[in-house]
Design an enzyme around this catalytic site. Structure first.
Site, PDB file in Angstrom:
ATOM      1  NE  ARG A  27       5.116  -4.943 -51.977  1.00 38.64           N
ATOM      2  CZ  ARG A  27       5.430  -3.684 -52.196  1.00 38.64           C
ATOM      3  NH1 ARG A  27       6.349  -3.113 -51.458  1.00 38.64           N
ATOM      4  NH2 ARG A  27       4.817  -2.986 -53.108  1.00 38.64           N
ATOM      5  CD  GLU A  54       2.074   9.523 -61.851  1.00 37.30           C
ATOM      6  OE1 GLU A  54       1.719  10.650 -61.502  1.00 37.30           O
ATOM      7  OE2 GLU A  54       1.956   8.513 -61.133  1.00 37.30           O
TER       8      GLU A  54
END
Length: 180
Positions: free
Chosen positions: A68, A105
């Protein structure tokens, strides 16, 4: 029939972002940018605002991570007269690359950029659609700095301020058009 032009500052970009609950997994409130992309007045206003913010910085190259970020980086590069440099996942670029692996994460990820895409002395603008935790943009900073280029700034359509993605980017000029 004539149309009245809308000034870039008059377009409420946030009104073009649609919330999608529980996407891509339960508990996530996804910020969908496709309504903004499908509205030329909003998409154009976003590019105009980035260009106004960074237009005097003599940007020589714009780096964006797939996918994007490419949407905003390519037209902005044209507008600023700068090179567009794609940063991609491993194995997607056909020539020699700089590579940077960074922690997520849950695990790690790697990004690559052609070794000849950025040169020492280049003034780089990093562009992405979203600043969340900052992992992707920090990886792009690291790749760009390997080349001896300087970072002129970072541009994001959306910033999720509550995730503190700016932490560690304080030394750069950050332009976020929409903040949640």
């Amino acid at each position: 029939m004539s149309e009245t032009a809308i000034a870039p500052g008059d377009v409420d970009l946030k009104s073009y972002i649609q919330d999608v609950p529980d996407f891509p997994k339960p508990g996530i409130l996804f910020k969908d940018i496709t309504p903004l992309l499908s509205a030329p007045e909003a998409f154009g206003a976003a590019i105009d605002r980035f260009a106004a913010h960074f237009g005097e910085k003599d940007i020589t190259a714009i780096i964006a991570a797939e996918a994007r970020g490419f949407i905003f980086a390519a037209p902005l590069a044209l507008r600023l007269g700068a090179r567009f440099v794609p940063v991609r996942k491993p194995g997607k670029l056909p020539r020699d690359t700089h590579s940077f692996t960074y922690e997520l994460e849950y695990g790690e990820d790697t990004l690559e950029m052609h070794t000849d895409a950025v040169q020492p002395g280049d003034k780089i603008l990093l562009v992405d659609d979203l600043l969340a935790t900052g992992g992707t943009v920090k990886a792009c900073v690291s790749i760009a700095e390997q080349t001896g280029a300087s970072i002129a700034g970072c541009a994001f359509l959306i910033e999720l301020g509550f995730l503190d993605g700016r932490k560690g980017l304080d030394q750069y000029d950050i332009c976020s058009l929409i903040t949640y």
